[in-house]
Design an enzyme around this catalytic site. Structure first.
Site, PDB file in Angstrom:
ATOM      1  N   HIS A 246     -12.614   2.333  -0.182  1.00 40.86           N
ATOM      2  CA  HIS A 246     -12.952   1.362   0.653  1.00 40.86           C
ATOM      3  C   HIS A 246     -14.066  -0.408   0.112  1.00 40.86           C
ATOM      4  O   HIS A 246     -14.162  -0.940   0.959  1.00 40.86           O
ATOM      5  CB  HIS A 246     -14.187   1.892   1.926  1.00 40.86           C
ATOM      6  CG  HIS A 246     -13.289   2.261   2.571  1.00 40.86           C
ATOM      7  ND1 HIS A 246     -14.012   3.477   3.435  1.00 40.86           N
ATOM      8  CD2 HIS A 246     -11.898   2.886   2.738  1.00 40.86           C
ATOM      9  CE1 HIS A 246     -13.839   4.491   4.568  1.00 40.86           C
ATOM     10  NE2 HIS A 246     -12.018   4.217   4.256  1.00 40.86           N
TER      11      HIS A 246
ATOM     12  N   LYS B 199       3.210   0.489   2.758  1.00 39.34           N
ATOM     13  CA  LYS B 199       3.458  -0.113   3.934  1.00 39.34           C
ATOM     14  C   LYS B 199       3.105  -1.691   2.627  1.00 39.34           C
ATOM     15  O   LYS B 199       2.959  -1.634   2.163  1.00 39.34           O
ATOM     16  CB  LYS B 199       1.854   0.019   4.321  1.00 39.34           C
ATOM     17  CG  LYS B 199       1.299   0.017   5.485  1.00 39.34           C
ATOM     18  CD  LYS B 199      -0.187   0.441   6.212  1.00 39.34           C
ATOM     19  CE  LYS B 199      -0.898   1.485   6.902  1.00 39.34           C
ATOM     20  NZ  LYS B 199      -2.356   1.559   7.016  1.00 39.34           N
TER      21      LYS B 199
ATOM     22  N   GLU C 181      -7.971  -6.018   4.861  1.00 38.93           N
ATOM     23  CA  GLU C 181      -7.197  -4.923   3.570  1.00 38.93           C
ATOM     24  C   GLU C 181      -6.501  -6.199   3.021  1.00 38.93           C
ATOM     25  O   GLU C 181      -6.682  -6.392   1.971  1.00 38.93           O
ATOM     26  CB  GLU C 181      -7.582  -4.086   3.421  1.00 38.93           C
ATOM     27  CG  GLU C 181      -9.258  -3.444   3.370  1.00 38.93           C
ATOM     28  CD  GLU C 181      -8.790  -1.752   3.867  1.00 38.93           C
ATOM     29  OE1 GLU C 181      -8.471  -1.430   4.885  1.00 38.93           O
ATOM     30  OE2 GLU C 181      -8.825  -0.597   3.128  1.00 38.93           O
TER      31      GLU C 181
ATOM     32  N   ASN D 236       0.993  -1.199  -0.155  1.00 40.03           N
ATOM     33  CA  ASN D 236       0.347  -0.269   0.547  1.00 40.03           C
ATOM     34  C   ASN D 236       0.826   1.181  -0.285  1.00 40.03           C
ATOM     35  O   ASN D 236       1.735   1.335   0.833  1.00 40.03           O
ATOM     36  CB  ASN D 236      -1.223   0.008   1.060  1.00 40.03           C
ATOM     37  CG  ASN D 236      -1.420   1.216   1.166  1.00 40.03           C
ATOM     38  OD1 ASN D 236      -1.581   1.331   0.353  1.00 40.03           O
ATOM     39  ND2 ASN D 236      -2.622   0.992   2.687  1.00 40.03           N
TER      40      ASN D 236
ATOM     41  N   ARG E  60     -12.710  15.070   7.721  1.00 39.85           N
ATOM     42  CA  ARG E  60     -13.845  15.067   6.807  1.00 39.85           C
ATOM     43  C   ARG E  60     -15.300  15.738   7.015  1.00 39.85           C
ATOM     44  O   ARG E  60     -15.664  14.891   7.882  1.00 39.85           O
ATOM     45  CB  ARG E  60     -14.109  14.256   5.746  1.00 39.85           C
ATOM     46  CG  ARG E  60     -12.445  13.859   5.038  1.00 39.85           C
ATOM     47  CD  ARG E  60     -12.096  13.047   4.114  1.00 39.85           C
ATOM     48  NE  ARG E  60     -10.756  12.489   3.460  1.00 39.85           N
ATOM     49  CZ  ARG E  60     -11.068  10.918   3.697  1.00 39.85           C
ATOM     50  NH1 ARG E  60     -11.788  10.203   3.993  1.00 39.85           N
ATOM     51  NH2 ARG E  60      -9.475  10.924   3.522  1.00 39.85           N
TER      52      ARG E  60
ATOM     53  N   ARG F 253      -2.445  -2.058  -3.830  1.00 39.49           N
ATOM     54  CA  ARG F 253      -3.637  -1.298  -3.243  1.00 39.49           C
ATOM     55  C   ARG F 253      -3.700   0.073  -4.203  1.00 39.49           C
ATOM     56  O   ARG F 253      -2.980   0.430  -4.190  1.00 39.49           O
ATOM     57  CB  ARG F 253      -4.103  -0.635  -1.914  1.00 39.49           C
ATOM     58  CG  ARG F 253      -4.628   0.038  -1.698  1.00 39.49           C
ATOM     59  CD  ARG F 253      -4.804   1.013  -0.272  1.00 39.49           C
ATOM     60  NE  ARG F 253      -6.183   1.669  -0.065  1.00 39.49           N
ATOM     61  CZ  ARG F 253      -6.007   2.754   0.477  1.00 39.49           C
ATOM     62  NH1 ARG F 253      -4.822   3.344   0.938  1.00 39.49           N
ATOM     63  NH2 ARG F 253      -7.673   3.133   0.604  1.00 39.49           N
TER      64      ARG F 253
END
Ligand code: ADP
Length: 412
Positions: A190, A23, A397, A16, A254, A101
């Protein structure tokens, strides 16, 4: 070639890549055990301070090291993965495939995709829709191609699981030309997390005797970023994030849903340029903006408990928005069989789960107070007599990316 390997244990590297971070997890495809994982930070940052934290069965290792770009970071990651003291493999050649990802797949990428130069060019083009994410994802892919040119590189898109949403749910009521000219529509994010927890919930529903081909499930991924998905028979029919991750739920920093004319108003009042408005929407709002305390739910909950009024308001806003979406999605699906809570907040905050579900008895939602407080997921935390199951499902994930990588390659 890959099919031959499928009987044996494959080691899948899951990556990722962020703009200045990387990551990684090395996963055994058969046992789904994490053989090694880590995080490289401050890649390409002027002034340095580069750092890698690497974990394996042998323990944790911290490395302070300058990394000019993602390629240099990958060099260090490979060194750590194969290191005789803390490595999980003897050579890079043991890695069977890399699952990357990728945040935005637009309308083009609706499935996991084996990356070649043409796909990379398309992913780069989609940077217009995800300027912070896709360029970083491409850097990570390129670094891996360079280091291991013969290893399959698979892109797993955050948007892909939402590709089944019908047009009346993904279109905005703007002039149609903005859709055709610029791709302005809801994409949702997501997706990998929603897909993982939905699969898990379907197994639980099946065990409870529910027909999973027509099951109506709402997945609530509540982390720093937060989104919900309405899923019928495993296919997403609506989701709360939009063309960008700013729409929908209240998040750490957000706004989520907003009257669009507020942005015009603020731009005029503040004489703000687009980047400043973007900063307000994405970085200064949400739990942080309302509470003035923190973007972190633990801090907000604690402040609210201590009587901080704005922290209490932020918490109310957060939970109320989720409740509203549960009502809307139940209507969109014509009923409801299960609600899933996942993500850092969804998995850990029993008080948020209790607040969200409060007053939803008319929909058949009732949680068992004791189960909600004590159980760790995957678990059914609903009252045994309730008609809707409420599940607590820890997301994973990286595991989902590894699974999808193997599933795609097994098809070839
Ligand atoms: P990200 O979207 O960055 O992956 P996470 O899924 O890790 O984020 O979720 C981070 C959020 O989870 C933070 O707001 C954090 O406060 C919250 N969180 C983690 N543990 C708890 C807890 N025990 N109670 C309440 N909130 C928690």
């Amino acid at each position: 070639m890959f099919r031959e390997k499928c009987g044996v244990r494959l080691k899948i590297l899951v990556l990722n890549s962020g703009s200045s971070s990387l990551k990684y997890q090395l996963i055994d495809s058969q046992t789904e055990e994490v053989l090694s994982k880590g995080l490289a930070e401050r890649i390409g940052i002027v002034g340095g301070g580069g750092h890698i934290n690497h974990e394996s069965v042998c323990g944790s290792k911290d490395l302070d090291v300058e990394m000019a770009d993602h390629e240099e970071a990958m060099e260090h990651v490979f060194e750590l993965l194969t290191n005789s003291e803390c490595g999980a493999i003897e050579s890079v050649g043991e890695i069977s495939a890399v699952g990357h990802r990728v945040v935005h797949g637009g309308e083009k990428f609706v499935q996991p995709t084996l990356v070649d130069e043409a796909a990379l060019t398309e992913i780069e083009k989609l940077s217009q829709l995800a300027p912070l994410h896709n360029p970083a994802n491409v850097k990570g892919i390129r670094a891996c191609i360079h280091k291991m040119p013969n290893v399959p590189q698979v892109a797993i898109f955050d948007t892909a699981y939402h590709a089944t949403i019908p047009d009346y749910a993904y279109m905005y009521a703007l002039p149609y030309k903005y859709y055709t000219d610029y791709g302005v529509r809801r994409y949702g994010f997501h997706g990998t997390s929603h897909k993982y927890v939905i699969r898990q919930a379907q197994k639980m529903l099946k065990a409870a005797g529910v027909d999973t081909d027509s099951s109506r499930v709402i997945s609530c991924h509540l982390g720093n970023g937060a989104s919900m998905a309405a899923v019928v028979g495993g296919r997403v029919v609506d989701t709360s994030m939009g063309m960008t991750p700013a729409e929908g739920l209240v998040m750490g920093t957000r706004t989520g849903d907003l009257d669009p004319a507020i942005l015009v108003f603020l731009a005029k009042e503040l004489h703000a340029i687009p980047n400043e408005i973007d900063d307000i929407i994405n970085k200064q709002s949400g739990l942080l903006g309302v509470s003035g305390v923190s973007s972190d739910m633990r801090d907000v909950e604690q402040a609210a408990d201590e009587g901080n009024r704005r922290a209490g308001l932020a918490l109310d806003l957060f939970c109320y928005r989720i409740r509203k979406y549960i009502g809307a999605y139940s209507a969109a699906m014509g009923g409801l069989d299960a609600v899933i809570f996942t993500g850092g907040i969804g998995e850990n905050s029993s008080s948020v789960r209790a607040r969200v579900c409060k007053g939803l008895g008319f929909l058949g939602i009732a949680i068992d107070k004791e189960k909600n407080k004590t159980l760790k997921g995957p678990a059914d935390i609903s009252d045994a007599a309730a008609s809707v199951r409420v599940y607590l499902v820890p997301t994973n994930e990286e595991r989902m990316i590894a699974r999808e990588t193997v599933e795609l390659l097994a098809k070839d």
